[in-house]
Design a protein around this motif. Structure first.
Motif, mmCIF file in Angstrom:
data_model
loop_
_atom_site.group_PDB
_atom_site.id
_atom_site.type_symbol
_atom_site.label_atom_id
_atom_site.label_comp_id
_atom_site.label_asym_id
_atom_site.label_seq_id
_atom_site.Cartn_x
_atom_site.Cartn_y
_atom_site.Cartn_z
ATOM 1 N N LYS A 36 -49.257 88.849 102.119
ATOM 2 C CA LYS A 36 -49.536 89.576 100.929
ATOM 3 C C LYS A 36 -50.185 91.008 101.577
ATOM 4 N N PHE A 37 -50.087 91.850 100.607
ATOM 5 C CA PHE A 37 -50.455 93.184 100.881
ATOM 6 C C PHE A 37 -51.780 93.818 100.367
ATOM 7 N N LEU A 38 -52.669 94.176 101.129
ATOM 8 C CA LEU A 38 -53.928 95.073 100.809
ATOM 9 C C LEU A 38 -53.915 96.240 101.036
ATOM 10 N N GLN A 39 -54.889 96.934 100.359
ATOM 11 C CA GLN A 39 -55.080 98.300 100.797
ATOM 12 C C GLN A 39 -56.604 98.523 101.007
ATOM 13 N N THR A 40 -56.855 99.372 101.933
ATOM 14 C CA THR A 40 -58.393 99.514 102.463
ATOM 15 C C THR A 40 -58.675 100.678 101.529
ATOM 16 N N LYS A 41 -60.107 99.965 101.149
ATOM 17 C CA LYS A 41 -60.925 100.767 100.080
ATOM 18 C C LYS A 41 -61.860 102.008 100.865
ATOM 19 N N ARG A 42 -61.996 101.549 102.117
ATOM 20 C CA ARG A 42 -62.748 102.576 102.855
ATOM 21 C C ARG A 42 -62.450 102.402 104.528
ATOM 22 N N LYS A 43 -62.667 103.494 105.168
ATOM 23 C CA LYS A 43 -62.212 103.333 106.676
ATOM 24 C C LYS A 43 -62.785 102.105 107.394
ATOM 25 N N ILE A 44 -62.093 101.579 107.905
ATOM 26 C CA ILE A 44 -62.346 100.254 108.681
ATOM 27 C C ILE A 44 -62.360 100.453 110.197
ATOM 28 N N VAL A 45 -63.340 100.294 110.792
ATOM 29 C CA VAL A 45 -63.354 100.060 112.414
ATOM 30 C C VAL A 45 -63.524 98.741 112.932
ATOM 31 N N THR A 46 -62.315 98.310 113.713
ATOM 32 C CA THR A 46 -62.434 97.024 114.161
ATOM 33 C C THR A 46 -61.963 97.164 115.826
ATOM 34 N N LYS A 47 -61.876 95.832 116.161
ATOM 35 C CA LYS A 47 -61.524 95.688 117.588
ATOM 36 C C LYS A 47 -60.147 94.798 117.569
ATOM 37 N N ASN A 48 -59.315 94.985 118.720
ATOM 38 C CA ASN A 48 -58.150 94.095 118.932
ATOM 39 C C ASN A 48 -58.944 92.746 119.303
ATOM 40 N N ALA A 49 -58.049 91.620 119.205
ATOM 41 C CA ALA A 49 -58.641 90.439 119.717
ATOM 42 C C ALA A 49 -59.110 90.171 121.181
ATOM 43 N N ALA A 50 -58.628 91.063 121.944
ATOM 44 C CA ALA A 50 -59.072 91.006 123.377
ATOM 45 C C ALA A 50 -60.450 91.728 123.415
ATOM 46 N N LYS A 51 -60.998 92.505 122.715
ATOM 47 C CA LYS A 51 -62.054 93.285 122.407
ATOM 48 C C LYS A 51 -62.130 94.596 123.548
ATOM 49 N N THR A 52 -60.690 94.901 123.956
ATOM 50 C CA THR A 52 -60.511 96.043 124.834
ATOM 51 C C THR A 52 -60.472 97.344 124.151
ATOM 52 N N ALA A 53 -60.045 97.455 123.016
ATOM 53 C CA ALA A 53 -59.868 98.448 122.135
ATOM 54 C C ALA A 53 -60.491 98.600 120.811
ATOM 55 N N THR A 54 -60.898 99.860 120.152
ATOM 56 C CA THR A 54 -61.215 100.147 118.849
ATOM 57 C C THR A 54 -60.097 100.469 118.149
ATOM 58 N N ILE A 55 -59.845 99.918 116.941
ATOM 59 C CA ILE A 55 -58.771 100.192 116.110
ATOM 60 C C ILE A 55 -59.465 100.707 114.690
ATOM 61 N N THR A 56 -59.205 102.062 114.603
ATOM 62 C CA THR A 56 -59.643 102.707 113.409
ATOM 63 C C THR A 56 -58.465 102.821 112.257
ATOM 64 N N ILE A 57 -58.687 102.139 111.081
ATOM 65 C CA ILE A 57 -57.928 101.968 110.064
ATOM 66 C C ILE A 57 -58.242 102.963 108.718
ATOM 67 N N PRO A 58 -57.560 103.788 108.468
ATOM 68 C CA PRO A 58 -58.102 105.037 107.615
ATOM 69 C C PRO A 58 -58.248 104.370 105.942
#
Length: 276
Positions: A36-58
């Motif tokens: 299913k599809f979702l839309q972010t309601k705020r900026k989400i900052v997370t990590k990849n599963a390996a915890k080696t990079a930060t992913i910022t989703i606007p």
């Protein structure tokens, strides 16, 4: 060759569950299912599963659920990083195909319908348990007519329409990629999409230029200068694979769905069938 495919939407790595941030008792969670599809309601900052990079989703980004985890009545979703457009996923540096778990709260997300620009394929299709078949459609179209026999070595032109509304074109792309996708030859925002009519064509418009190999310039100015058409041909092609040690024993059948992008023939890896 062992070609068993494990559906990430069915099993979400336990380590990711530990990445959930504890929420207050008043936190509300969305009802979620894979694909299913979702839309972010705020900026989400997370990590990849390996915890080696930060992913910022606007804020305002449309994402597709790849996996779901639950713990103590709290749900979280995992996203396939390759389904995010390049300007988001480029920080991953080729490690970790999934994000850490993200709490599926009403503060983080809201439900949205299937985007118009993805209308050229079945985004919600699944096969029942025991069908010996799994669905693989993901919006990636490869130049050619069928699933390649040398799938681990093949490199083909690729068109990918991302859930967050980008048209990405790769002049030469590995057919099977176990890492995060690198920089596309072209990545442009889709400014308008027209669903398929009787012609079966999904029509996409962009402001920025697209390669002549897949699209045409239709206006000199404005948001809809370039046009790309994706037509589903309603044709299917089968590629058979046999067991490595017993070459007369069928191991799997790869089904590809035929498409036409502009005037050229493409295909999508649609499903894998396993013999009973």
């Amino acid at each position: 060759m062992n070609r068993k495919v494990f559906a990430a939407g069915l099993v979400f790595i336990g380590a990711l569950i530990g990445g959930m941030v504890p929420a207050a008792a008043s936190t509300q969670y969305l009802g979620v299912t894979t694909h299913k599809f979702l839309q972010t309601k705020r900026k989400i900052v997370t990590k990849n599963a390996a915890k080696t990079a930060t992913i910022t989703i606007p804020k305002g980004t449309v994402v597709q659920i790849q996996a779901i985890s639950a713990s103590n009545g709290k749900t979280a979703v995992g996203l396939n990083i390759n389904q995010l457009s390049y300007h988001i996923r480029k920080t991953d540096h080729q490690k970790g195909l999934m994000t850490r778990s993200i709490a599926a709260t009403t503060k983080n997300f809201k439900h949205v319908s299937v985007p118009k620009y993805l209308a050229f394929y079945a985004t919600q299709k699944t096969y029942p348990d025991g069908a010996l078949r799994n669905y693989k459609g993901d919006g990636n179209l490869f130049k050619g007519t069928k699933y390649p026999k040398n799938d681990t070595k093949a490199k083909l032109a690729r068109v990918h329409i991302t859930p967050d509304g980008y048209l990405e074109y790769y002049k030469r792309s590995a057919f099977i990629n176990k890492q995060v996708d690198g920089k596309p030859t072209t990545s442009v925002k889709i400014t308008k999409a027209v669903r398929p009519g009787k012609s079966g064509k999904t029509t996409l418009y962009t402001k920025s230029a697209v390669p002549k190999a897949i699209g045409t310039k239709v206006k000199k100015s404005g948001k809809y200068r370039y046009r790309v058409t994706i037509k589903r041909l309603n044709q299917y092609y089968a590629t058979t694979f046999y067991q490595a040690k017993t070459k007369n024993v069928l191991n799997s059948i790869e089904i590809a769905a035929g498409y036409q992008v502009g005037k050229q023939q493409y295909f999508m890896s649609e499903s894998t069938v396993y013999p009973a």
